[in-house]
Design a protein around this motif. Structure first.
Motif, short mmCIF file in Angstrom:
data_model
loop_
_atom_site.label_atom_id
_atom_site.label_comp_id
_atom_site.label_asym_id
_atom_site.label_seq_id
_atom_site.Cartn_x
_atom_site.Cartn_y
_atom_site.Cartn_z
N THR A 249 -14.48 24.68 25.21
CA THR A 249 -14.72 23.31 25.64
C THR A 249 -13.51 22.45 25.27
O THR A 249 -13.16 22.33 24.08
N PRO A 250 -12.85 21.82 26.25
CA PRO A 250 -11.63 21.06 25.95
C PRO A 250 -11.92 19.83 25.10
O PRO A 250 -12.99 19.23 25.17
N THR A 251 -10.95 19.46 24.28
CA THR A 251 -11.01 18.18 23.59
C THR A 251 -10.59 17.10 24.59
O THR A 251 -10.33 17.38 25.76
N VAL A 252 -10.51 15.87 24.11
CA VAL A 252 -10.12 14.79 25.02
C VAL A 252 -8.64 14.87 25.39
O VAL A 252 -8.19 14.21 26.32
N ARG A 253 -7.89 15.68 24.66
CA ARG A 253 -6.48 15.80 24.96
C ARG A 253 -6.26 16.70 26.19
O ARG A 253 -6.86 17.77 26.29
N PRO A 254 -5.41 16.28 27.10
CA PRO A 254 -5.20 17.07 28.33
C PRO A 254 -4.37 18.31 28.09
O PRO A 254 -3.69 18.45 27.07
N LYS A 255 -4.44 19.23 29.02
CA LYS A 255 -3.63 20.44 28.98
C LYS A 255 -2.14 20.06 29.11
O LYS A 255 -1.79 19.16 29.86
N VAL A 256 -1.31 20.76 28.35
CA VAL A 256 0.13 20.50 28.38
C VAL A 256 0.85 21.75 28.88
O VAL A 256 0.56 22.87 28.42
N THR A 257 1.78 21.57 29.80
CA THR A 257 2.54 22.69 30.36
C THR A 257 3.98 22.67 29.86
O THR A 257 4.66 21.64 29.93
N PHE A 258 4.41 23.82 29.35
CA PHE A 258 5.77 23.99 28.84
C PHE A 258 6.56 24.85 29.83
O PHE A 258 6.05 25.85 30.36
N THR A 259 7.82 24.51 30.03
CA THR A 259 8.69 25.23 30.96
C THR A 259 9.70 26.08 30.20
O THR A 259 10.25 25.65 29.19
N PHE A 260 9.93 27.27 30.70
CA PHE A 260 10.86 28.21 30.08
C PHE A 260 12.25 27.59 29.95
O PHE A 260 12.78 27.01 30.89
N ALA A 261 12.85 27.71 28.75
CA ALA A 261 14.16 27.10 28.49
C ALA A 261 15.14 28.07 27.85
O ALA A 261 16.09 27.66 27.18
N GLY A 262 14.92 29.38 28.03
CA GLY A 262 15.92 30.36 27.61
C GLY A 262 15.64 31.06 26.30
O GLY A 262 14.53 31.01 25.76
N ALA A 263 16.69 31.72 25.80
CA ALA A 263 16.58 32.55 24.60
C ALA A 263 17.05 31.79 23.37
O ALA A 263 17.99 31.00 23.43
N THR A 264 16.40 32.06 22.25
CA THR A 264 16.79 31.42 20.99
C THR A 264 17.37 32.41 19.99
O THR A 264 17.85 32.01 18.94
N ASN A 265 17.33 33.68 20.30
CA ASN A 265 17.68 34.68 19.31
C ASN A 265 18.59 35.74 19.91
O ASN A 265 18.14 36.63 20.64
N TRP A 266 19.90 35.65 19.61
CA TRP A 266 20.87 36.62 20.10
C TRP A 266 21.46 37.38 18.92
O TRP A 266 21.89 36.79 17.93
N ASN A 267 21.49 38.70 19.02
CA ASN A 267 22.18 39.51 18.03
C ASN A 267 23.69 39.43 18.24
O ASN A 267 24.15 39.38 19.38
N GLY A 268 24.45 39.44 17.15
CA GLY A 268 25.90 39.48 17.26
C GLY A 268 26.55 38.14 17.49
O GLY A 268 27.72 38.06 17.79
N SER A 269 25.79 37.05 17.35
CA SER A 269 26.33 35.72 17.66
C SER A 269 26.89 35.01 16.44
O SER A 269 27.14 33.82 16.49
N THR A 270 27.08 35.72 15.33
CA THR A 270 27.61 35.08 14.13
C THR A 270 29.09 34.79 14.22
O THR A 270 29.61 33.96 13.51
N GLY A 271 29.78 35.47 15.12
CA GLY A 271 31.21 35.25 15.28
C GLY A 271 32.05 36.07 14.33
O GLY A 271 33.27 36.01 14.37
N ALA A 272 31.43 36.85 13.44
CA ALA A 272 32.19 37.62 12.46
C ALA A 272 33.02 38.71 13.12
O ALA A 272 34.01 39.18 12.56
N ASN A 273 32.65 39.11 14.33
CA ASN A 273 33.35 40.20 14.99
C ASN A 273 34.22 39.71 16.14
O ASN A 273 34.47 40.42 17.09
N THR A 274 34.67 38.47 16.04
CA THR A 274 35.53 37.96 17.12
C THR A 274 36.69 37.20 16.54
O THR A 274 36.69 36.78 15.38
N CYS A 275 37.72 37.00 17.35
CA CYS A 275 38.88 36.20 16.97
C CYS A 275 38.85 34.93 17.82
O CYS A 275 39.22 34.97 19.00
#
Length: 326
Positions: A230-256
């Motif tokens: 049973t819903p509360t008085v608050r309406p349904k909220v829709t979120f849109t996909f906005a990409g990735a938050t977690n990439w391996n190797g992105s620390t920069g330690a292996n790049t110049c």
């Protein structure tokens, strides 16, 4: 015997130049009986050369570009270069418009910083966003990271406001995290999840699949009971996909860190530089999203297990926000 002839010849040249100069002066100044206002076409305009300049565009592609434009003290609070409020996303849109408007007048070469190789990681992997103010007090699995919560759904949002941000234009963005994208019967795109007022997730079994969208969306409805939904008085909220938050190797330690040319300088006759291959990859491809979506709203090339683990990395999209600033 040749000296007098040379003098005579240069004398004629000097006389000719003087005559031309006098003629131009008369043309520009009139005959003295008319107004001194110059009218008509300036004959000297033909001497102006139109040269198409060469311009090198270098885009900051470091990890901080995943932040919003109003980030304080360089502390990331967005984590996705595909989020509409991120520096990288906004920069890509500006460059697309700028190059499109000037590609017939300027020859461009495009480059970024050197970047480490990155792969999509397991864990708290994806971000979804909305500007709907009804999301301000909405929560689901607030104490978890998106993958440790409710193993079946792997979805989380804390309404404490820590993860919600204003972009550089004063618009508030509310965020939702998921540990997977879903597949088959567990596909998150188009699905509605239910949560109690205290943030307790009613679970995947209680969620309802809906029509998929492109870009993908997830809806959250707050309910009084997981048994009755049973819903509360608050309406349904829709979120849109906005990409990735977690990439391996992105620390920069292996790049110049340093300049990395992504395209060659085009010749002065190339008109559509966004799509030209001079040779190499067109500029437009580098300015695409980090994660590419197909017509159905699925991540191109990406495959995950039923538990949400990455089994096949996504197709290569545009440049990612990763690594260090030189």
């Amino acid at each position: 015997m040749t000296e007098p002839r040379r003098s005579t010849r240069w004398g004629w040249i000097r006389a000719g130049v003087s005559g031309l100069a006098v003629g131009l002066i008369l043309i520009l100044s009139g005959d003295g009986a008319r107004s001194a206002v110059v009218t008509g076409i300036d004959p000297l305009e033909i001497l102006k050369l139109q040269v198409r300049p060469n311009v090198i565009l270098m885009l900051d592609s470091s990890g901080s570009m995943s932040e919003p434009t109003n980030a304080v003290n360089d502390v990331p609070d967005l984590e996705s270069g595909d989020h509409p409020a991120s520096k990288l996303n906004q920069a890509k849109q500006v460059l697309l418009a700028f190059i499109s408007a000037n590609q017939t007048k300027v020859s461009f070469q495009f480059g970024t910083y050197q970047q480490p190789a990155t792969t999509l990681a397991n864990g708290n992997r994806f971000i979804w966003t909305t500007t709907d103010a009804n999301a301000a007090t909405l929560q689901i699995n607030p104490a978890n990271s998106g993958n440790a919560s409710g193993a079946a759904t792997q979805i989380a949002r804390d309404n404490g406001g820590v993860n919600d941000i204003f972009d550089g234009f004063g618009v508030k963005h509310f965020k939702l995290y998921t540990g997977k994208f879903g597949t088959g019967a567990t596909l998150l795109n188009g699905r509605t999840f239910y949560t109690l007022v205290d943030g307790t997730d009613c679970g995947q079994a209680k969620s309802i699949a809906g029509a998929t969208t492109n870009p993908p969306t997830i809806s959250i409805q707050e309910v009084l009971s997981c048994a009755t939904l049973t819903p509360t008085v608050r309406p349904k909220v829709t979120f849109t996909f906005a990409g990735a938050t977690n990439w391996n190797g992105s620390t920069g330690a292996n790049t110049c860190p340093g300049f990395l040319p992504r395209t060659s300088l085009v010749d002065c006759q190339t008109q559509n530089q966004l799509d030209a291959t001079p040779p190499g990859v067109p500029i437009r491809q580098f300015l695409a999203n980090e994660l590419l979506l197909d017509a159905s709203g699925n991540i191109q090339g990406y495959v995950e297990s039923a538990a949400g683990a990455v089994t096949t990395q996504p197709a290569v999209g545009g440049i990612r926000a990763s690594g260090f600033t030189p």
